[in-house]
Motif scaffolding. Structure first.
Motif, PDB file in Angstrom:
ATOM      1  N   ASP A   1      98.887 -24.375-106.529  1.00 15.54           N
ATOM      2  CA  ASP A   1      99.856 -25.059-105.674  1.00 15.54           C
ATOM      3  C   ASP A   1      99.373 -25.084-104.225  1.00 15.54           C
ATOM      4  O   ASP A   1      99.460 -26.121-103.551  1.00 15.54           O
ATOM      5  CB  ASP A   1     101.216 -24.370-105.782  1.00 15.54           C
ATOM      6  CG  ASP A   1     102.276 -25.064-104.950  1.00 15.54           C
ATOM      7  OD1 ASP A   1     102.563 -26.248-105.228  1.00 15.54           O
ATOM      8  OD2 ASP A   1     102.812 -24.428-104.023  1.00 15.54           O
ATOM      9  N   ALA A   2      98.853 -23.980-103.743  1.00 10.39           N
ATOM     10  CA  ALA A   2      98.362 -23.911-102.365  1.00 10.39           C
ATOM     11  C   ALA A   2      97.215 -24.898-102.142  1.00 10.39           C
ATOM     12  O   ALA A   2      97.143 -25.547-101.095  1.00 10.39           O
ATOM     13  CB  ALA A   2      97.926 -22.490-102.022  1.00 10.39           C
TER      14      ALA A   2
ATOM     15  N   ASP B   1      98.726 -27.998-112.370  1.00  9.98           N
ATOM     16  CA  ASP B   1     100.028 -27.863-111.734  1.00  9.98           C
ATOM     17  C   ASP B   1     101.114 -28.585-112.530  1.00  9.98           C
ATOM     18  O   ASP B   1     102.223 -28.080-112.688  1.00  9.98           O
ATOM     19  CB  ASP B   1      99.978 -28.395-110.304  1.00  9.98           C
ATOM     20  CG  ASP B   1     101.269 -28.132-109.564  1.00  9.98           C
ATOM     21  OD1 ASP B   1     101.565 -26.945-109.308  1.00  9.98           O
ATOM     22  OD2 ASP B   1     101.988 -29.093-109.262  1.00  9.98           O
TER      23      ASP B   1
ATOM     24  N   ALA C   1      99.112 -19.969-110.670  1.00 13.73           N
ATOM     25  CA  ALA C   1      99.972 -21.094-110.268  1.00 13.73           C
ATOM     26  C   ALA C   1     100.118 -21.214-108.758  1.00 13.73           C
ATOM     27  O   ALA C   1     100.036 -22.311-108.204  1.00 13.73           O
ATOM     28  CB  ALA C   1     101.334 -20.986-110.936  1.00 13.73           C
ATOM     29  N   GLU C   2     100.351 -20.104-108.079  1.00 13.79           N
ATOM     30  CA  GLU C   2     100.538 -20.168-106.620  1.00 13.79           C
ATOM     31  C   GLU C   2      99.273 -20.622-105.918  1.00 13.79           C
ATOM     32  O   GLU C   2      99.337 -21.386-104.941  1.00 13.79           O
ATOM     33  CB  GLU C   2     100.997 -18.820-106.082  1.00 13.79           C
ATOM     34  CG  GLU C   2     102.448 -18.524-106.400  1.00 13.79           C
ATOM     35  CD  GLU C   2     102.936 -17.230-105.768  1.00 13.79           C
ATOM     36  OE1 GLU C   2     102.455 -16.889-104.661  1.00 13.79           O
ATOM     37  OE2 GLU C   2     103.797 -16.588-106.368  1.00 13.79           O
ATOM     38  N   LYS C   3      98.116 -20.189-106.400  1.00 12.06           N
ATOM     39  CA  LYS C   3      96.851 -20.594-105.784  1.00 12.06           C
ATOM     40  C   LYS C   3      96.581 -22.086-106.018  1.00 12.06           C
ATOM     41  O   LYS C   3      96.102 -22.779-105.122  1.00 12.06           O
ATOM     42  CB  LYS C   3      95.700 -19.753-106.324  1.00 12.06           C
ATOM     43  CG  LYS C   3      95.749 -18.317-105.848  1.00 12.06           C
ATOM     44  CD  LYS C   3      94.610 -17.511-106.429  1.00 12.06           C
ATOM     45  CE  LYS C   3      94.721 -16.067-105.976  1.00 12.06           C
ATOM     46  NZ  LYS C   3      93.739 -15.205-106.595  1.00 12.06           N
TER      47      LYS C   3
ATOM     48  N   LYS D   1     100.188 -19.118-115.321  1.00 11.67           N
ATOM     49  CA  LYS D   1     101.197 -18.555-114.421  1.00 11.67           C
ATOM     50  C   LYS D   1     100.544 -17.659-113.373  1.00 11.67           C
ATOM     51  O   LYS D   1     100.939 -17.656-112.206  1.00 11.67           O
ATOM     52  CB  LYS D   1     102.225 -17.758-115.225  1.00 11.67           C
ATOM     53  CG  LYS D   1     103.392 -17.281-114.416  1.00 11.67           C
ATOM     54  CD  LYS D   1     104.427 -16.604-115.304  1.00 11.67           C
ATOM     55  CE  LYS D   1     105.613 -16.157-114.482  1.00 11.67           C
ATOM     56  NZ  LYS D   1     106.656 -15.556-115.303  1.00 11.67           N
TER      57      LYS D   1
ATOM     58  N   SER E   1      97.666 -27.360 -99.206  1.00  7.75           N
ATOM     59  CA  SER E   1      97.123 -26.659 -98.059  1.00  7.75           C
ATOM     60  C   SER E   1      96.790 -27.574 -96.887  1.00  7.75           C
ATOM     61  O   SER E   1      96.017 -28.520 -97.025  1.00  7.75           O
ATOM     62  CB  SER E   1      95.855 -25.905 -98.471  1.00  7.75           C
ATOM     63  OG  SER E   1      95.252 -25.317 -97.344  1.00  7.75           O
TER      64      SER E   1
ATOM     65  N   ARG F   1     101.915 -26.496-115.561  1.00  3.88           N
ATOM     66  CA  ARG F   1     102.688 -25.335-115.118  1.00  3.88           C
ATOM     67  C   ARG F   1     104.152 -25.703-114.915  1.00  3.88           C
ATOM     68  O   ARG F   1     105.051 -25.034-115.391  1.00  3.88           O
ATOM     69  CB  ARG F   1     102.088 -24.792-113.812  1.00  3.88           C
ATOM     70  CG  ARG F   1     102.730 -23.538-113.296  1.00  3.88           C
ATOM     71  CD  ARG F   1     103.586 -23.641-112.037  1.00  3.88           C
ATOM     72  NE  ARG F   1     103.490 -24.816-111.229  1.00  3.88           N
ATOM     73  CZ  ARG F   1     104.574 -25.458-110.776  1.00  3.88           C
ATOM     74  NH1 ARG F   1     105.788 -25.073-111.088  1.00  3.88           N
ATOM     75  NH2 ARG F   1     104.436 -26.511-110.004  1.00  3.88           N
TER      76      ARG F   1
END
Length: 163
Positions: free
Chosen positions: A16-17, A127, A12-14, A9, A21, A130
């Motif tokens: 996803d990026a 991902d 997760a954002e990194k 968690k 990207s 997640r």
């Protein structure tokens, strides 16, 4: 997501990026976004297939669909034994297809080395897990996906740096 996935968690954002990207777009394509056996139709002779249910279509690395197919529709024991073989076959077929596209395809094929594809696979797997951990992991390959994701978590910062 439960506490057992706190490390995932946190990144997760990194992850996803990296998978979306625009600055890392060289190998990106239009993906289905929900490849699983329930979304695949086969001809009666099994020679042709088609995908349907495109609600998650978007832009990412093509292997993201491969990971979703593996985790949702391929038996974990098969993946434990043959993951590398399956990915090698996918890579080889992709390069053959790219070669048919002329000079630009051949040039792209020379850059899409197995280690590049593996990095994309690893990020897509993290991902996927997640996403699934947020509401319940399921699928015939879910055991494989969870084990691989847990093994990747200690290396996730390195995976992200390589992007």
């Amino acid at each position: 997501m439960g506490r057992s996935w706190a490390d995932l968690k946190a990144v997760a954002e990194k992850v996803d990026a990296c998978l979306k990207s625009p600055g890392k777009s060289e190998f990106m394509t239009c993906i289905h976004g929900d490849v699983k056996n329930e979304n695949i139709l086969f001809s009666a002779d099994g020679a042709r297939c088609a995908l349907y249910d495109f609600q998650y279509t978007g832009r990412s690395y093509g292997v993201r669909d491969v990971v979703y197919l593996f985790a949702s529709s391929v038996d974990s024991s098969d993946l434990e034994d043959a993951e590398d073989e399956y990915l090698s076959y996918y890579h080889s077929e992709l390069l053959n297809w790219l070669a048919l596209k002329g000079e630009a395809g051949i040039e792209a094929a020379t850059r899409y080395r197995p280690h590049v594809m593996r990095r994309h696979v690893d990020l897509a797997l993290l991902d996927y897990v997640r996403f699934m951990a947020g509401w319940g992991v399921w699928g015939s390959g879910s055991g494989w996906a969870v084990r691989r994701a847990k093994a990747l978590l200690p290396q996730v910062q390195q995976l992200l740096r390589e992007f």
